[in-house]
Design an enzyme around this catalytic site. Structure first.
Site, PDB file in Angstrom:
ATOM      1  N   ARG A   1       0.843  -1.196   0.000  1.00  0.00           N
ATOM      2  CA  ARG A   1       0.000   0.000   0.000  1.00  0.00           C
ATOM      3  C   ARG A   1       0.875   1.242   0.000  1.00  0.00           C
ATOM      4  O   ARG A   1       2.096   1.168   0.073  1.00  0.00           O
ATOM      5  CB  ARG A   1      -0.922   0.006   1.226  1.00  0.00           C
ATOM      6  CG  ARG A   1      -0.200   0.087   2.551  1.00  0.00           C
ATOM      7  CD  ARG A   1      -1.165  -0.007   3.720  1.00  0.00           C
ATOM      8  NE  ARG A   1      -0.476   0.152   5.001  1.00  0.00           N
ATOM      9  CZ  ARG A   1      -1.054  -0.005   6.194  1.00  0.00           C
ATOM     10  NH1 ARG A   1      -2.345  -0.358   6.258  1.00  0.00           N
ATOM     11  NH2 ARG A   1      -0.360   0.167   7.301  1.00  0.00           N
TER      12      ARG A   1
ATOM     13  N   TYR B   1      12.946   9.809  13.378  1.00  0.00           N
ATOM     14  CA  TYR B   1      12.709   9.465  11.978  1.00  0.00           C
ATOM     15  C   TYR B   1      13.741  10.125  11.080  1.00  0.00           C
ATOM     16  O   TYR B   1      14.306   9.484  10.179  1.00  0.00           O
ATOM     17  CB  TYR B   1      11.298   9.908  11.590  1.00  0.00           C
ATOM     18  CG  TYR B   1      10.898   9.562  10.179  1.00  0.00           C
ATOM     19  CD1 TYR B   1      10.680   8.241   9.798  1.00  0.00           C
ATOM     20  CD2 TYR B   1      10.697  10.563   9.232  1.00  0.00           C
ATOM     21  CE1 TYR B   1      10.288   7.924   8.498  1.00  0.00           C
ATOM     22  CE2 TYR B   1      10.307  10.261   7.937  1.00  0.00           C
ATOM     23  CZ  TYR B   1      10.100   8.940   7.575  1.00  0.00           C
ATOM     24  OH  TYR B   1       9.717   8.640   6.289  1.00  0.00           O
TER      25      TYR B   1
ATOM     26  N   VAL C   1       3.575  13.163   1.462  1.00  0.00           N
ATOM     27  CA  VAL C   1       2.536  12.648   0.574  1.00  0.00           C
ATOM     28  C   VAL C   1       1.378  12.198   1.464  1.00  0.00           C
ATOM     29  O   VAL C   1       1.603  11.536   2.480  1.00  0.00           O
ATOM     30  CB  VAL C   1       3.061  11.456  -0.256  1.00  0.00           C
ATOM     31  CG1 VAL C   1       1.971  10.904  -1.178  1.00  0.00           C
ATOM     32  CG2 VAL C   1       4.284  11.879  -1.064  1.00  0.00           C
TER      33      VAL C   1
END
Length: 272
Positions: free
Chosen positions: A23, A166, A201
């Site tokens: 996905r 991250y 995104v």
């Protein structure tokens, strides 16, 4: 199917393994690679979604399959590479896309969340590089050279609050990319290694990030968080899955035949 730029059959006859391909960005990249002519193995922990994506690719006429892949487990990598080669007849493209993001202010850092990001984003990428280079180099299982694209992040190039862990892991992906490219070239592996730096995104991960920075008290609303990102982006919009997928196809194609060790920003200018 997500729409991407027409790349006709620039990857005809090649075989790709896409991690995290069930996905989000990975699915879009798998679709774009298949549209460009590649056979595609979907590697993911998400069994149902992964098999559905492979089915979708086959419905378009592509050769595709699914393999259960935990990128932090070396045995899984060995099986994924072997299955890609045996089921699809080759292995010359790896898209190291699988990744996780946990938002936290440094004062609230959860060691277990950071370890998970290190395991998936750094160790997972490193193991992918290890087994791709071994399989693609002369004398390897596939032995025909190839291309690896690691998915880093604009987070590796900017200081955005709430994503220190991250950002650190995606900066590590950048360094892994460059060292792997140097080793591959010096040792004659015939494998180009590059990275892309996606901007935000609105996939599930991107939407979660926007909500998490609000929960951390950094923005008043998701709209405000997204608006701040758009404001920092010269092209004035969020990225799309197709933006990232087209960049991956380019880096895997012969159009990028003299490009290795590069980090390609696909972020609308946000990280410049």
């Amino acid at each position: 199917m997500r729409q991407t730029t027409d790349t006709s059959s620039c990857l005809q006859g090649r075989t790709a393994l896409v991690t995290g391909g069930a996905r989000g960005l990975g699915a879009g990249m798998a679709q774009a690679l298949a549209a460009a002519g590649a056979a595609v193995m979907i590697g993911d922990l998400l069994e149902t979604e992964g098999r559905q994506m492979a089915d979708l690719l086959r419905e378009t006429g592509a050769r595709a399959a699914f393999v259960h892949l935990d990128v932090t487990d070396e045995a899984h990598w060995l099986a994924a590479v072997a299955n890609t080669h045996s089921q699809l007849g080759g292995f010359d493209i790896l898209i190291n896309n699988a990744g996780v993001e946990e938002t936290a202010l440094l004062t609230e850092l959860d060691p277990e969340a950071l370890r998970r990001m290190l395991d998936v984003n750094v160790l997972g990428t490193a193991l992918g590089l290890k087994h791709a280079l071994r399989a693609m180099r002369p004398g390897g299982l596939a032995g025909q050279g190839g291309a690896v694209v690691n998915v880093a992040s604009v987070a590796a190039t900017i200081a955005f609050p709430g994503i220190a862990g991250y950002s650190a892991t995606k900066s590590a992906v950048d360094r892994l990319t460059r060292v792997a490219a140097m080793e591959s070239g010096r040792l004659g592996h015939g494998v180009r290694v590059n990275a892309i730096y996606p901007g935000l995104v609105p996939t599930n991960m991107g939407q979660k990030l926007a909500a998490d920075v609000v929960d951390a008290g950094l923005f008043l609303s998701v709209d405000a968080a997204v608006g701040a990102i758009v404001q920092q982006t010269p092209l004035g919009r969020l990225g799309t899955v197709a933006d990232m997928a087209d960049a991956v196809v380019f880096l895997c194609s012969d159009a990028a035949r003299f490009i290795t060790g590069a980090g390609l920003p696909v972020d609308g200018g946000m990280g410049m």
